[in-house]
Design a protein around this motif. Structure first.
Motif, short mmCIF file in Angstrom:
data_model
loop_
_atom_site.label_atom_id
_atom_site.label_comp_id
_atom_site.label_asym_id
_atom_site.label_seq_id
_atom_site.Cartn_x
_atom_site.Cartn_y
_atom_site.Cartn_z
N ALA A 72 -12.17 19.63 2.26
CA ALA A 72 -11.02 20.47 1.88
C ALA A 72 -11.27 21.29 0.62
O ALA A 72 -10.75 22.40 0.50
CB ALA A 72 -9.79 19.61 1.68
N ARG A 104 -3.66 19.11 7.05
CA ARG A 104 -4.63 18.54 6.12
C ARG A 104 -4.24 18.74 4.66
O ARG A 104 -4.28 17.80 3.88
CB ARG A 104 -6.02 19.09 6.37
CG ARG A 104 -7.04 18.41 5.49
CD ARG A 104 -8.42 18.93 5.66
NE ARG A 104 -8.39 20.25 6.22
CZ ARG A 104 -9.43 20.88 6.67
NH1 ARG A 104 -10.58 20.33 6.63
NH2 ARG A 104 -9.35 22.09 7.17
N GLU A 105 -3.87 19.94 4.27
CA GLU A 105 -3.56 20.20 2.86
C GLU A 105 -2.38 19.35 2.40
O GLU A 105 -2.43 18.73 1.34
CB GLU A 105 -3.26 21.68 2.64
CG GLU A 105 -3.13 22.02 1.18
CD GLU A 105 -3.01 23.50 0.93
OE1 GLU A 105 -2.35 23.86 -0.06
OE2 GLU A 105 -3.57 24.31 1.70
#
Length: 147
Positions: A126, A67-68
């Motif tokens: 996030a 994800r990052e």
């Protein structure tokens, strides 16, 4: 050392700049296609509206390991693309592929709403100090798909 005057008339400098822009366009294009393929694959496993809702929640809450990196590259593409008109089609094609994957289950306005929710909630999930829980995200998805 090359003086400023000679650097400005360096014909290979322009070619290097153009080459870097093309390289970035190609890299972002490959990234967008790969992201679209992953997105379509996840949604493609769904056999019902309920399963596609679960897949959407999985996409938003995603794998921490990827994800990052994906978020960073996505927002780099948005930022760079906003200043480079030749990248606008890369972003438009990505959106179109995402929406096509959702059109299997939903009409166009619902597919757009879900795609927008995925984009926005992925960012919020996030970086928000208190991100929405998986259950809250599932409720939002449910509201859209059951409109």
């Amino acid at each position: 050392m090359i003086s400023k005057k000679s650097r400005r008339t360096d014909p290979s400098r322009r070619a290097r700049i153009i080459g870097m822009q093309q390289l970035l366009k190609e890299a972002f294009s490959q990234f967008a296609v790969a992201m679209s393929a992953d997105y379509a694959a996840r949604l493609g496993l769904a056999r019902s509206v309920d399963e596609v809702g679960e897949a959407i929640v999985d996409i938003i809450c995603g794998d921490e390991a990827t994800r990052e990196r994906n978020l960073l590259l996505s927002y780099e593409l948005y930022l760079y693309g906003s200043r480079q008109p030749e990248l606008k089609p890369v972003m438009q094609d990505w959106m179109a592929r995402s929406q096509r994957a959702l059109l299997r289950f939903f009409d166009l306005p619902t597919a757009r709403a879900l795609d927008t929710l995925i984009e926005g909630m992925t960012l919020h999930h996030a970086v928000d100090r208190t991100p929405a829980s998986r259950q809250e995200i599932a409720r939002l998805v449910e509201k859209i798909i059951r409109h």
